[in-house]
Write a protein that holds these residues in place. Sequence first.
Motif, PDB file in Angstrom:
ATOM      1  N   ARG A 121       0.807  -1.218   0.000  1.00  0.00           N
ATOM      2  CA  ARG A 121       0.000   0.000   0.000  1.00  0.00           C
ATOM      3  C   ARG A 121       0.844   1.274   0.000  1.00  0.00           C
ATOM      4  NH1 ARG A 121      -5.387  -1.902  -0.553  1.00  0.00           N
ATOM      5  NH2 ARG A 121      -4.963  -4.111  -0.812  1.00  0.00           N
ATOM      6  N   ALA A 122       2.011   1.248   0.599  1.00  0.00           N
ATOM      7  CA  ALA A 122       2.892   2.428   0.621  1.00  0.00           C
ATOM      8  C   ALA A 122       3.947   2.334  -0.479  1.00  0.00           C
ATOM      9  CB  ALA A 122       3.550   2.573   1.987  1.00  0.00           C
ATOM     10  N   MET A 123       3.603   1.626  -1.540  1.00  0.00           N
ATOM     11  CA  MET A 123       4.562   1.348  -2.600  1.00  0.00           C
ATOM     12  C   MET A 123       5.217   2.593  -3.169  1.00  0.00           C
ATOM     13  SD  MET A 123       4.734   1.594  -6.189  1.00  0.00           S
ATOM     14  CE  MET A 123       3.012   1.915  -6.523  1.00  0.00           C
ATOM     15  N   GLN A 124       4.451   3.651  -3.407  1.00  0.00           N
ATOM     16  CA  GLN A 124       4.967   4.794  -4.157  1.00  0.00           C
ATOM     17  C   GLN A 124       6.224   5.392  -3.527  1.00  0.00           C
ATOM     18  OE1 GLN A 124       2.175   8.004  -4.755  1.00  0.00           O
ATOM     19  NE2 GLN A 124       3.482   9.052  -6.229  1.00  0.00           N
ATOM     20  N   PHE A 166      -3.449   1.207  -7.095  1.00  0.00           N
ATOM     21  CA  PHE A 166      -2.736   2.449  -7.367  1.00  0.00           C
ATOM     22  C   PHE A 166      -3.344   3.199  -8.555  1.00  0.00           C
ATOM     23  CE2 PHE A 166       0.154  -0.982  -6.037  1.00  0.00           C
ATOM     24  CZ  PHE A 166       0.371  -0.567  -4.737  1.00  0.00           C
ATOM     25  N   ALA A 167      -3.404   4.509  -8.429  1.00  0.00           N
ATOM     26  CA  ALA A 167      -3.916   5.364  -9.496  1.00  0.00           C
ATOM     27  C   ALA A 167      -2.848   5.546 -10.572  1.00  0.00           C
ATOM     28  CB  ALA A 167      -4.314   6.717  -8.919  1.00  0.00           C
ATOM     29  N   PRO A 168      -3.259   5.886 -11.788  1.00  0.00           N
ATOM     30  CA  PRO A 168      -2.276   6.077 -12.851  1.00  0.00           C
ATOM     31  C   PRO A 168      -1.176   7.072 -12.499  1.00  0.00           C
ATOM     32  CG  PRO A 168      -4.478   5.953 -13.798  1.00  0.00           C
ATOM     33  CD  PRO A 168      -4.647   5.970 -12.307  1.00  0.00           C
ATOM     34  N   LEU A 228       2.813   6.291 -12.792  1.00  0.00           N
ATOM     35  CA  LEU A 228       3.689   7.076 -13.666  1.00  0.00           C
ATOM     36  C   LEU A 228       4.824   7.714 -12.890  1.00  0.00           C
ATOM     37  CD1 LEU A 228       1.280   8.834 -16.183  1.00  0.00           C
ATOM     38  CD2 LEU A 228       3.260   7.411 -16.759  1.00  0.00           C
ATOM     39  N   ASP A 229       4.530   8.183 -11.691  1.00  0.00           N
ATOM     40  CA  ASP A 229       5.576   8.776 -10.864  1.00  0.00           C
ATOM     41  C   ASP A 229       6.693   7.770 -10.592  1.00  0.00           C
ATOM     42  OD1 ASP A 229       6.698  10.729  -8.809  1.00  0.00           O
ATOM     43  OD2 ASP A 229       6.225   9.010  -7.527  1.00  0.00           O
ATOM     44  N   VAL A 230       6.318   6.535 -10.268  1.00  0.00           N
ATOM     45  CA  VAL A 230       7.315   5.508  -9.960  1.00  0.00           C
ATOM     46  C   VAL A 230       8.118   5.145 -11.209  1.00  0.00           C
ATOM     47  CG1 VAL A 230       7.602   3.106  -9.265  1.00  0.00           C
ATOM     48  CG2 VAL A 230       6.078   4.603  -7.963  1.00  0.00           C
ATOM     49  N   SER A 269      -3.434   3.525 -20.183  1.00  0.00           N
ATOM     50  CA  SER A 269      -2.645   3.466 -21.408  1.00  0.00           C
ATOM     51  C   SER A 269      -1.357   4.266 -21.282  1.00  0.00           C
ATOM     52  CB  SER A 269      -3.460   3.990 -22.590  1.00  0.00           C
ATOM     53  OG  SER A 269      -2.698   3.947 -23.780  1.00  0.00           O
ATOM     54  N   GLY A 270      -1.431   5.444 -20.680  1.00  0.00           N
ATOM     55  CA  GLY A 270      -0.232   6.258 -20.503  1.00  0.00           C
ATOM     56  C   GLY A 270       0.790   5.603 -19.599  1.00  0.00           C
TER      57      GLY A 270
END
Length: 423
Positions: free
Chosen positions: A187-190, A233-235, A239-241, A272-273
Amino acid sequence: MSISRRAVIASALAGTAAAGGVLGTPQAGAAPAPRGRAQAAPAASPPGDVVGKISVGYQGWFACKGDGSPIDSWWHWSQNAGQPPSLSNTTIKSWPDMREYTRTFPTAYPNLNNGQPASLFSSHDQQTVDTHFRWMRENNCDTAALQRFSPMGGEGPIRDAMARKVRQSAEANGRKFYIMYDVTDWRAMQSEIKQDWTNKMKAYTSSSMYAKQNGKPVVCIWGFGFADDKRPFAPAECLDVINWFKGQGCYVIGGVPTHWRNGNSDSRPGFSGVYHAFNMISPWMVGRMGTVAQADQFYRDVNTPDKADCDASGIDYQPCVMPGDLQSRHRAHGDFMWRQFYNMCRLGVAGIYISMFDEYNEGNQIAKTAENGSMVPSGSGIWALDEDGTSCSSDYYLRLTGDGGRMLKKQIGLTATRPTPPR
C-alpha cells in the motif's frame, strides 16, 4: 505471506470468458494471424540482457522450519506456515525432484510412493540457489528476474537474504539477474519502492551479472493497472514511480495485465499512458490459456496486435511463455509450451519471459519436477510429469526452454515441432 498472482486476479477475471472459451476472445477488428514468420518490425532496442534473451521468473520464496532463515517457517510450502506441510496443510500443486539437493527438510506428508521420505528444499540454503542457477546455465536460461514483494514488512529480511544469495549464484554460474518488484498488497509502494531501491537494491547493479539493457540496469515492476483490489494504485502514482526509475538511469519493464492494450478484462481503464511509459511490456498470461488451440488464439487476437502497438510506440515486447499448469494437465508433454515458443518466435518478439522457474505453488515451474507417480507423496493426488502417459525426464521443461531460447536467437530454424524428445 504473499499469495499467488493467479489467486489475486481470479476474481477480476471471473465472468469474462464465455462458456467453453478463454480470456482474449476475438475483438472486432483484431489483426489476422500472420502466415509463416511475421514480417514484424525489429525490437526497439538492440540485443542486451533481456532483448533477444530468455528471462525466467525466480520466486526463491520457499523456507523450512530450522533452515536458519529469518522467517523460520514453512514459507510458501504450508497454509499454516508454523506447521510442516501435509496432505491437509499445503500450498503446492507440483512436487519437486529432490535428488540434487544436499540439504532437505522432512515434512508431514506420507512417504513418497517409492518409500522414500517426503522432504523439501529451502530456498534460503545457498546450495539450493546454486543448484537452480546451475540448471539455468546448463539449459541456456540467460537471465533471472528475482521476485521482490514488499520488503518493508515481516518478509523483508528473507527477501534481502535471497537477493544476496541470488547474486552469489548468478556470478558463480555466469547468469544475469535483475530485480522484479511485485507491488501486490504494497500500500505504501509509491514511496517505499524508491527507498528500497536507493538504500538496498541499487547496490546490486555493481555486480558484473546484474542485467543491463541499452547500457542501463534493468528493473521490472509487476502489477500496475490490474483490475483487482490488491493493487489499487492510481495512474498518476504509477507514472511517478516509472519516471523516477527512469530518472535513476534504469531500463524499466512493466509486468502488465494480459489486456493492457484494450484496457478491459484484467486491466483497469485509463492506464494506457502508464503502460506506454515502460521501456518493455511483459503481459501476464498464467491462468489465461491451457491448450495449443488457445495459444494460437492468443497469438492471433492478443500477441499480434500487442506487438504492433509496441512497435508503433518504440517499446520492446516480452510476452510470457508457460510450461502449463501440471495439476490441471495443460502440458501435453511439451506441445503446449513449444507452441507458445513457436508463435512468439514467428512473431519476432524482443524477448521471452518464462512464467515461472520455481512456481511449484501454481504448477507452472520449469525446474526439475517429479517424473512419475513413484516420486510424489502417497495419497497426495499430485500429478507427475508423465500424467498423460508420456514419460518425461524431470529436466524436460528446462531442456525445452533451452531449445526455445535457441529458436529465439535463430541458432536453430523456426519449427513447430519440438526438437527435443521428453526423455
